[in-house]
Scaffold this motif. Sequence first.
Motif, short mmCIF file in Angstrom:
data_model
loop_
_atom_site.label_atom_id
_atom_site.label_comp_id
_atom_site.label_asym_id
_atom_site.label_seq_id
_atom_site.Cartn_x
_atom_site.Cartn_y
_atom_site.Cartn_z
N PRO A 45 1.05 -1.08 -0.18
CA PRO A 45 -0.02 -0.02 -0.02
C PRO A 45 0.89 1.21 0.34
N GLU A 46 2.18 1.27 1.14
CA GLU A 46 3.03 2.29 0.67
C GLU A 46 3.22 2.97 -0.58
N GLU A 47 3.39 1.79 -1.50
CA GLU A 47 3.96 2.13 -2.81
C GLU A 47 2.94 2.17 -3.67
N MET A 48 1.58 1.86 -3.63
CA MET A 48 0.49 2.05 -4.72
C MET A 48 0.02 4.00 -4.15
N LEU A 49 0.76 4.30 -2.85
CA LEU A 49 0.18 5.93 -2.11
C LEU A 49 1.30 6.83 -2.18
N SER A 52 5.36 8.56 -6.94
CA SER A 52 5.80 8.62 -7.91
C SER A 52 4.45 7.37 -8.67
N PHE A 53 3.85 6.37 -7.88
CA PHE A 53 3.44 5.19 -7.97
C PHE A 53 2.23 6.21 -8.88
N PHE A 54 1.73 7.03 -8.54
CA PHE A 54 0.22 7.59 -9.25
C PHE A 54 1.10 8.05 -10.70
N VAL A 156 -2.78 14.00 0.62
CA VAL A 156 -1.29 13.97 0.51
C VAL A 156 -0.59 12.78 -0.08
N LEU A 157 -0.08 12.06 -1.26
CA LEU A 157 0.44 10.64 -1.27
C LEU A 157 1.95 11.17 -0.74
N TYR A 158 2.55 9.50 -0.71
CA TYR A 158 3.54 9.46 0.02
C TYR A 158 4.61 10.47 -0.97
N GLU A 159 5.36 10.67 -0.52
CA GLU A 159 7.14 11.84 -1.38
C GLU A 159 5.84 13.44 -1.57
N GLU A 160 4.57 13.09 -0.77
CA GLU A 160 4.35 15.06 -1.37
C GLU A 160 4.79 15.15 0.08
N PRO A 161 4.88 16.82 -0.22
CA PRO A 161 4.89 17.77 0.92
C PRO A 161 3.53 18.11 1.93
N TRP A 190 5.66 9.80 9.45
CA TRP A 190 5.64 11.48 9.52
C TRP A 190 5.74 12.29 7.74
N PRO A 191 5.90 13.25 8.37
CA PRO A 191 6.33 14.43 10.00
C PRO A 191 5.00 14.05 10.35
N ALA A 192 3.61 13.80 9.96
CA ALA A 192 2.41 13.88 10.73
C ALA A 192 2.57 14.39 12.33
N ALA A 193 3.14 12.68 12.79
CA ALA A 193 3.76 12.09 13.76
C ALA A 193 4.41 12.96 15.22
N GLY A 194 4.87 14.18 14.20
CA GLY A 194 5.98 15.21 14.82
C GLY A 194 5.39 16.01 15.96
N PHE A 195 4.08 15.97 15.07
CA PHE A 195 3.69 17.51 14.47
C PHE A 195 3.41 17.18 17.02
N ILE A 196 3.06 16.45 17.84
CA ILE A 196 2.45 16.58 18.83
C ILE A 196 3.83 16.87 19.87
N ASP A 197 4.58 17.50 19.46
CA ASP A 197 5.96 17.62 20.03
C ASP A 197 5.79 19.60 20.07
#
Length: 235
Positions: A45-49, A52-54, A156-161, A190-197
Amino acid sequence: MGLQELIDKNSRIVFFGGAGVSTESGIPDFRSSDGLYNQKYDYPPEEMLSRSFFDRNPSEFFRFYRDKLICRGARPNAAHLKLAELERKGKLSAVVTQNIDGLHTEAGSRNVFELHGSVLRNRCMKCGKSYPLEAIEAAPDVPYCDCGGIIKPDVVLYEEPLNESVIYGAVNAIKAADLLIIGGTSLAVWPAAGFIDYYRGDDLVVINRDETPADKKATLVIHGKIGETLAAITV
Ligand code: NAD
């Protein structure tokens, strides 16, 4: 102190959540044993989402996307509804979510920062024209705009900001919070998980079925279902 007392005591509560918030609405998460990552596909799933896969294989992307990420008919559950009520009653200042299902807004929450976008917004990659979700659902294969461009979901796909104004709003809300409640997230993305900091308050609550990396920092950890847990709160 219990969850009810912490909620009673504070009035700038921020909720930071993920896919586990919507499992009680019937939408599978990614990392639970029955989540999407434990089902078998031709590609992970990480690759399909990923972006670059899109770009490489839009047809396969939309097949997976329609099949697994669009959950027609899903309705807000007790967690979404209680968070909206807390905001209406002046207790909660923002919901920061990694979810793309739009259910917080549907439940009535107004100040929602969707870190990973929303399946409800879609835009032509060439001319920028907006399309509703139905345009993605109705297309037989890759959805195309009248101008010939591909209609891309605003997720927001993986590899996108992440979107900068969403980052800004989410970070400021978390910095100003007097209570942060983290729920329904593995905190693995990440980076979502880092927001809690960015949180500076004294008390931190985690409500999650499985353990999370934030458990050790939390003043209250509830390993249970978030809908059931929040439904028991009176405002
Ligand atoms: P995840 O799948 O990595 O983790 C979900 C967590 O929620 C797990 O730790 C699980 O124990 C917990 N959980 C599941 N059901 C629960 C419940 N009823 N009550 C309490 N806890 C529960 O999800 P994530 O951390 O959000 O990261 C996955 C990424 O996938 C996110 O970026 C998100 O954008 C995306 N995603 C979104 C949706 C959606 O919009 N509904 C669905 C699947 C994935």
